[in-house]
Scaffold this active site. Sequence first.
Site, PDB file in Angstrom:
ATOM      1  N   HIS A  84       0.831  -1.225   0.000  1.00 17.74           N
ATOM      2  CA  HIS A  84       0.000   0.000   0.000  1.00 17.74           C
ATOM      3  C   HIS A  84       0.857   1.264   0.000  1.00 17.74           C
ATOM      4  O   HIS A  84       0.540   2.238   0.683  1.00 17.74           O
ATOM      5  CB  HIS A  84      -0.942   0.033   1.202  1.00 17.74           C
ATOM      6  CG  HIS A  84      -2.141  -0.842   1.044  1.00 17.74           C
ATOM      7  ND1 HIS A  84      -3.092  -0.653   0.069  1.00 17.74           N
ATOM      8  CD2 HIS A  84      -2.543  -1.942   1.721  1.00 17.74           C
ATOM      9  CE1 HIS A  84      -4.025  -1.583   0.160  1.00 17.74           C
ATOM     10  NE2 HIS A  84      -3.707  -2.386   1.153  1.00 17.74           N
ATOM     11  N   ASP A 140       0.086  -4.807   5.511  1.00 18.46           N
ATOM     12  CA  ASP A 140      -0.914  -5.721   4.950  1.00 18.46           C
ATOM     13  C   ASP A 140      -0.824  -5.725   3.424  1.00 18.46           C
ATOM     14  O   ASP A 140      -0.254  -4.819   2.816  1.00 18.46           O
ATOM     15  CB  ASP A 140      -2.329  -5.308   5.373  1.00 18.46           C
ATOM     16  CG  ASP A 140      -2.683  -3.883   4.953  1.00 18.46           C
ATOM     17  OD1 ASP A 140      -1.820  -2.992   5.130  1.00 18.46           O
ATOM     18  OD2 ASP A 140      -3.798  -3.653   4.458  1.00 18.46           O
ATOM     19  N   GLU A 141      -1.390  -6.762   2.823  1.00 17.03           N
ATOM     20  CA  GLU A 141      -1.564  -6.841   1.363  1.00 17.03           C
ATOM     21  C   GLU A 141      -0.307  -6.438   0.587  1.00 17.03           C
ATOM     22  O   GLU A 141      -0.333  -5.513  -0.229  1.00 17.03           O
ATOM     23  CB  GLU A 141      -2.770  -5.986   0.932  1.00 17.03           C
ATOM     24  CG  GLU A 141      -4.075  -6.512   1.509  1.00 17.03           C
ATOM     25  CD  GLU A 141      -5.300  -5.673   1.179  1.00 17.03           C
ATOM     26  OE1 GLU A 141      -5.137  -4.501   0.778  1.00 17.03           O
ATOM     27  OE2 GLU A 141      -6.417  -6.179   1.335  1.00 17.03           O
ATOM     28  N   VAL A 142       0.784  -7.134   0.863  1.00 19.94           N
ATOM     29  CA  VAL A 142       2.039  -6.849   0.153  1.00 19.94           C
ATOM     30  C   VAL A 142       1.999  -7.622  -1.170  1.00 19.94           C
ATOM     31  O   VAL A 142       2.601  -8.694  -1.311  1.00 19.94           O
ATOM     32  CB  VAL A 142       3.272  -7.232   1.004  1.00 19.94           C
ATOM     33  CG1 VAL A 142       4.555  -6.745   0.323  1.00 19.94           C
ATOM     34  CG2 VAL A 142       3.159  -6.636   2.408  1.00 19.94           C
ATOM     35  N   PHE A 143       1.245  -7.063  -2.110  1.00 20.26           N
ATOM     36  CA  PHE A 143       1.042  -7.742  -3.385  1.00 20.26           C
ATOM     37  C   PHE A 143       2.360  -7.898  -4.153  1.00 20.26           C
ATOM     38  O   PHE A 143       3.201  -7.001  -4.143  1.00 20.26           O
ATOM     39  CB  PHE A 143       0.034  -6.976  -4.250  1.00 20.26           C
ATOM     40  CG  PHE A 143      -1.331  -6.859  -3.617  1.00 20.26           C
ATOM     41  CD1 PHE A 143      -1.949  -7.967  -3.054  1.00 20.26           C
ATOM     42  CD2 PHE A 143      -1.998  -5.643  -3.574  1.00 20.26           C
ATOM     43  CE1 PHE A 143      -3.199  -7.865  -2.468  1.00 20.26           C
ATOM     44  CE2 PHE A 143      -3.249  -5.521  -2.997  1.00 20.26           C
ATOM     45  CZ  PHE A 143      -3.848  -6.646  -2.435  1.00 20.26           C
TER      46      PHE A 143
END
Length: 431
Positions: A84, A140-143
């Site tokens: 993010h 969070d959400e470490v794509f």
Amino acid sequence: MRLVHLDLKGAAPRVSYLEQVFPLLSQLGANGVLIEYEDMFPFKGELEILRSPYAYSEEDIERIQQLAEQHKLEVVPLVQTFGHVEFILKHEKYQHLREVERFPNSFNPHVPETLALLKSILSQVIEKHRRSTWIHIGADEVFHLGEGMDSKNWMSRNKGDVGTMYLKHIKEVLGFLTAQYWGLRVLMWDDMLRKISVGALRGEGTGTAAVAPVPGSSAAPTASNLAGVAPSASRSPCLALWGCGGGTRSPRLPPAAGTNVPSPLYDHYSVLCELLPVSIPSLAICLQTLVNGGFTEEAKRKVLDVLGLESVQLEQSTCEGRGAFPGVEIYHMVEQVNGHLKDSILKALEEESAIKGWFSPYHRKRHFGNPRNMESFGSKVLKLHEDWESFVRDLRAQLERIYFPDTVEEWLEENVNPYLDQLRDLVRDYR
């Protein structure tokens, strides 16, 4: 702790609106605010490029904290330290720090500059929040983690996986914070940790960080899962986070208690979700549900009294009454936009036989029409246009009291113009 998460990556309110909202949050049972500033923080020096043109000033940051203190709300700043980070990696200056070159979502944890940059960002934010005893590092959400060449090489050399690589970076961030800011407690989201085995967590550990469930996630982490991450996790409660439907655009209340709210994928590039004044009834219900352990009659009475409403219907996601909360005018106006704008315009354009028969796109393109036929629908269309333009002027004025110009323009462009522009074009051609 009952924290309200203010995610300022879109529709950041003016401080004058927070002056009205903070006492309300306190009244409804919140005792803290989790503030994700993103580009609204007044970064200085090398980091100035990260600031939005409408970023808060240093005086604003101080005023926010004074307001919070006044209303017994603890301020927990949130700085994203892994995923993010589009607001950072969209800039050419920091493009080389991307995990995958094409995508601005996540940091490459193997480039030394990544940690150096994070240290600068964290330092500037913490320096302006000396009253705060907590900081949230996101994570969070470490794509796409593990997809970059540096990560592939690291995993190959170290016989590691994405989980151990993730923990290594988090440990470095926590190491900096604990060494530099003694006594500062750290929070992080849990979704990436949930994918890592208990063995790996115990082997690596991360020092001391309390772990909170990601909003909208269906499960909170168990004490055994957290043992290696937060040694005290089995003794102290985790944060309870309840996602309040941040992905909806309409003035809705949250689904009835007990149902899962799907977590929207929301980032720096997405369109605006609902506006803060529109979501206040939803937020009030969530806070009172947390305070009372359920949406009891007592919780319902408190919500109605504080917000000045007559009734709330959770199953229908509606509430009735004039309301007396900050921004209630916008709440009702957004209801009008959602409920009537599109329908009234499409009905006029598509169901009026004189328009379909004598003022089609073909006629309009060639400036070809019979005044007799045009007069049969003209006054009705002009009145509809005038009414909606007058309404939008009032709506714009209300929005401008709470929001900066970029938010006002984006919201109107996304929610009003797609329909009103069709009517504007028709009136222009008619005239």
